[in-house]
Scaffold this active site. Structure first.
Site, PDB file in Angstrom:
ATOM      1  CG  HIS A  74     -14.887  28.483  69.974  1.00 27.51           C
ATOM      2  ND1 HIS A  74     -15.011  27.141  69.773  1.00 27.51           N
ATOM      3  CD2 HIS A  74     -16.001  28.878  70.613  1.00 27.51           C
ATOM      4  CE1 HIS A  74     -16.162  26.739  70.259  1.00 27.51           C
ATOM      5  NE2 HIS A  74     -16.787  27.772  70.775  1.00 27.51           N
ATOM      6  N   GLY A  75     -11.826  26.901  71.322  1.00 26.31           N
ATOM      7  CA  GLY A  75     -11.268  25.561  71.166  1.00 26.31           C
ATOM      8  C   GLY A  75      -9.751  25.494  71.271  1.00 26.31           C
TER       9      GLY A  75
ATOM     10  CB  THR B  80     -19.679  25.820  72.804  1.00 30.95           C
ATOM     11  OG1 THR B  80     -18.847  26.979  72.925  1.00 30.95           O
ATOM     12  CG2 THR B  80     -19.224  25.026  71.592  1.00 30.95           C
ATOM     13  CB  THR B  81     -20.085  30.551  70.563  1.00 29.35           C
ATOM     14  OG1 THR B  81     -20.347  30.921  71.915  1.00 29.35           O
ATOM     15  CG2 THR B  81     -20.543  31.650  69.643  1.00 29.35           C
TER      16      THR B  81
ATOM     17  CG  ASP C 279     -18.423  31.419  79.870  1.00 31.50           C
ATOM     18  OD1 ASP C 279     -18.379  32.441  80.559  1.00 31.50           O
ATOM     19  OD2 ASP C 279     -18.606  31.438  78.640  1.00 31.50           O
ATOM     20  CG  HIS C 280     -16.682  25.683  80.383  1.00 30.85           C
ATOM     21  ND1 HIS C 280     -17.951  25.287  80.033  1.00 30.85           N
ATOM     22  CD2 HIS C 280     -16.117  26.162  79.258  1.00 30.85           C
ATOM     23  CE1 HIS C 280     -18.124  25.496  78.736  1.00 30.85           C
ATOM     24  NE2 HIS C 280     -17.025  26.034  78.244  1.00 30.85           N
TER      25      HIS C 280
ATOM     26  CG  ASN D 260     -14.915  31.907  78.542  1.00 26.06           C
ATOM     27  OD1 ASN D 260     -15.535  31.427  79.482  1.00 26.06           O
ATOM     28  ND2 ASN D 260     -15.509  32.318  77.442  1.00 26.06           N
TER      29      ASN D 260
ATOM     30  NE  ARG E 148     -25.413  29.805  75.788  1.00 29.13           N
ATOM     31  CZ  ARG E 148     -24.943  29.504  74.580  1.00 29.13           C
ATOM     32  NH1 ARG E 148     -23.655  29.493  74.345  1.00 29.13           N
ATOM     33  NH2 ARG E 148     -25.762  29.176  73.608  1.00 29.13           N
TER      34      ARG E 148
ATOM     35  NE  ARG F 284     -26.343  26.770  77.516  1.00 28.52           N
ATOM     36  CZ  ARG F 284     -26.161  26.432  76.239  1.00 28.52           C
ATOM     37  NH1 ARG F 284     -25.026  25.860  75.867  1.00 28.52           N
ATOM     38  NH2 ARG F 284     -27.089  26.614  75.346  1.00 28.52           N
ATOM     39  CG  HIS F 285     -22.009  29.182  81.115  1.00 25.12           C
ATOM     40  ND1 HIS F 285     -22.041  30.504  80.789  1.00 25.12           N
ATOM     41  CD2 HIS F 285     -21.820  28.501  79.947  1.00 25.12           C
ATOM     42  CE1 HIS F 285     -21.878  30.620  79.480  1.00 25.12           C
ATOM     43  NE2 HIS F 285     -21.760  29.424  78.933  1.00 25.12           N
TER      44      HIS F 285
ATOM     45  N   GLY G 230     -10.919  29.244  77.337  1.00 28.48           N
ATOM     46  CA  GLY G 230     -11.661  28.814  78.506  1.00 28.48           C
ATOM     47  C   GLY G 230     -11.656  27.322  78.729  1.00 28.48           C
TER      48      GLY G 230
ATOM     49  NE  ARG H  30     -23.916  17.455  93.090  1.00 34.74           N
ATOM     50  CZ  ARG H  30     -23.264  16.777  94.028  1.00 34.74           C
ATOM     51  NH1 ARG H  30     -23.012  17.329  95.188  1.00 34.74           N
ATOM     52  NH2 ARG H  30     -22.850  15.564  93.787  1.00 34.74           N
TER      53      ARG H  30
ATOM     54  CG  HIS I  45     -21.378  33.712  76.420  1.00 36.59           C
ATOM     55  ND1 HIS I  45     -21.323  32.795  75.396  1.00 36.59           N
ATOM     56  CD2 HIS I  45     -22.487  34.464  76.179  1.00 36.59           C
ATOM     57  CE1 HIS I  45     -22.347  32.985  74.579  1.00 36.59           C
ATOM     58  NE2 HIS I  45     -23.068  33.977  75.037  1.00 36.59           N
TER      59      HIS I  45
ATOM     60  CD  GLU J 289     -12.603  36.253  70.771  1.00 36.84           C
ATOM     61  OE1 GLU J 289     -12.717  37.236  71.522  1.00 36.84           O
ATOM     62  OE2 GLU J 289     -12.685  35.075  71.166  1.00 36.84           O
TER      63      GLU J 289
ATOM     64  CD  GLU K 291     -17.626  34.982  74.727  1.00 36.41           C
ATOM     65  OE1 GLU K 291     -18.533  34.146  74.571  1.00 36.41           O
ATOM     66  OE2 GLU K 291     -16.446  34.679  74.890  1.00 36.41           O
TER      67      GLU K 291
HETATM   68  N1  PXP Z   1     -14.129  33.520  72.448  1.00 38.81           N
HETATM   69  C1  PXP Z   1     -15.463  33.477  72.238  1.00 38.81           C
HETATM   70  C2  PXP Z   1     -16.079  34.631  71.512  1.00 38.81           C
HETATM   71  C3  PXP Z   1     -16.254  32.402  72.703  1.00 38.81           C
HETATM   72  O1  PXP Z   1     -17.568  32.388  72.488  1.00 38.81           O
HETATM   73  C4  PXP Z   1     -15.630  31.388  73.450  1.00 38.81           C
HETATM   74  C5  PXP Z   1     -16.455  30.271  74.008  1.00 38.81           C
HETATM   75  O2  PXP Z   1     -17.302  30.749  74.969  1.00 38.81           O
HETATM   76  C6  PXP Z   1     -14.242  31.474  73.666  1.00 38.81           C
HETATM   77  C7  PXP Z   1     -13.514  32.533  73.121  1.00 38.81           C
HETATM   78  C8  PXP Z   1     -13.509  30.455  74.465  1.00 38.81           C
HETATM   79  O3  PXP Z   1     -13.603  29.214  73.841  1.00 38.81           O
HETATM   80  P1  PXP Z   1     -13.103  27.926  74.608  1.00 38.81           P
HETATM   81  O4  PXP Z   1     -13.912  27.828  75.863  1.00 38.81           O
HETATM   82  O5  PXP Z   1     -13.359  26.839  73.641  1.00 38.81           O
HETATM   83  O6  PXP Z   1     -11.635  28.140  74.897  1.00 38.81           O
END
Ligand code: PXP
Length: 255
Positions: free
Chosen positions: A199-200, A105-106, A14-15, A12, A50, A54-55, A221, A23, A48, A156, A75
């Site tokens: 997630h996480g 976050t989600t 996104d970050h 992922n 959104r 935001r990202h 991510g 910036r 993702h 998921e 996503e």
């Molecule tokens: N899967 C889903 C459905 C998510 O929403 C996210 C967070 O955007 C992730 C995986 C990845 O989570 P993390 O960034 O905490 O690894």
């Protein structure tokens, strides 16, 4: 005996976009990160889009779809706006997630039981367009059985509560949450759903979740992008792959 199939790693990005947007310019480029992740062994890219952008931005989604050589997992929240974008971009997969503007976050899985009337035609329309639909849900029987009824081929499982318990060192909760993931993955496997998780996750938690034989894909991510600052994204991805392989090897040894 359960056959232990390979475990895919979706990255992922996104970050990377979060840092770029801090910036307001074009660097660092999330598409470049996606290409680098694939070179380092990622099996797919997740992004993702959104509602508040935001990202990831709309043009990132379009570029990712054109430029990456591995499947794109889009996503998104189950809104009309996002459906129109998905039908235009036509990614390999869409993962439907809950979205609140205020959240960082989600937080938590999608309430697919409460939203089943809205989701049934929504999933059908995406499926008809050739997009593989995944539902981001808690690992409980109610939503897992509902995912099957709604005709989604993939779920998921939300690993956030498990990862949070690990972070807080709460052993009782860790065991409870892991058992919940284990039971949920097994039920989904019996129902014929393809199981993803995310997630996480970090090196340790990914290794543990990789031990669940029904889980076929991890989407990761935040931890990897953060680890990228210290050891570089490609090495972080290779180390994650090694952690997942260790988990898979343990699962094989148990059968
Ligand atoms: N899967 C889903 C459905 C998510 O929403 C996210 C967070 O955007 C992730 C995986 C990845 O989570 P993390 O960034 O905490 O690894």
């Amino acid at each position: 005996m359960t056959e232990i199939l390979p475990l895919r790693l979706g990255i992922n990005i996104d970050h990377v976009a979060t840092i770029r947007n801090a910036r307001g310019g074009n660097a660092p480029d999330p598409v470049r990160a996606a290409l680098l992740a694939i070179e380092a062994g990622a099996d797919g890219i997740t992004a993702h889009l959104r509602e508040d952008r935001r990202h990831i931005r709309d043009e990132d989604m379009a570029r990712l779809n054109l430029e990456i050589t591995k499947p794109l997992n889009f996503e998104m929240a189950a809104t009309e706006e996002m459906k129109a974008i998905a039908l235009r971009v036509k990614p390999h997969a869409v993962c439907l997630v809950p979205e609140k503007r205020q959240e960082r976050t989600t937080e938590g899985g999608l309430d697919i039981v409460g939203q089943r009337e809205h989701l049934a035609p929504y999933i059908a329309e995406l499926t008809k367009a050739g997009i593989r639909v995944s539902l981001f849900i808690e690992a409980d029987a109610g939503p897992i059985e509902m995912a099957k009824k709604l005709g989604a081929p993939v779920i998921e499982l939300h690993t956030g509560a498990y990862c949070e318990a690990l972070e807080h060192g709460d052993r009782t909760k860790v065991d409870r949450e892991f058992a919940r993931l284990d039971t949920g993955a097994a039920l989904a496997g019996r129902l014929g759903l393809e199981v993803h998780a995310g997630h996480g996750l970090d090196f340790y938690s990914a290794e543990q979740v990789a031990m669940l034989p029904e889980v076929r894909e991890l989407n990761i991510g935040h931890f990897l992008v953060g680890e990228g600052f210290f050891i570089g994204l490609p090495l972080a991805i290779r180390q994650m792959r090694a952690a997942m392989d260790r988990g898979r090897a343990k699962a094989r040894a148990r059968t």
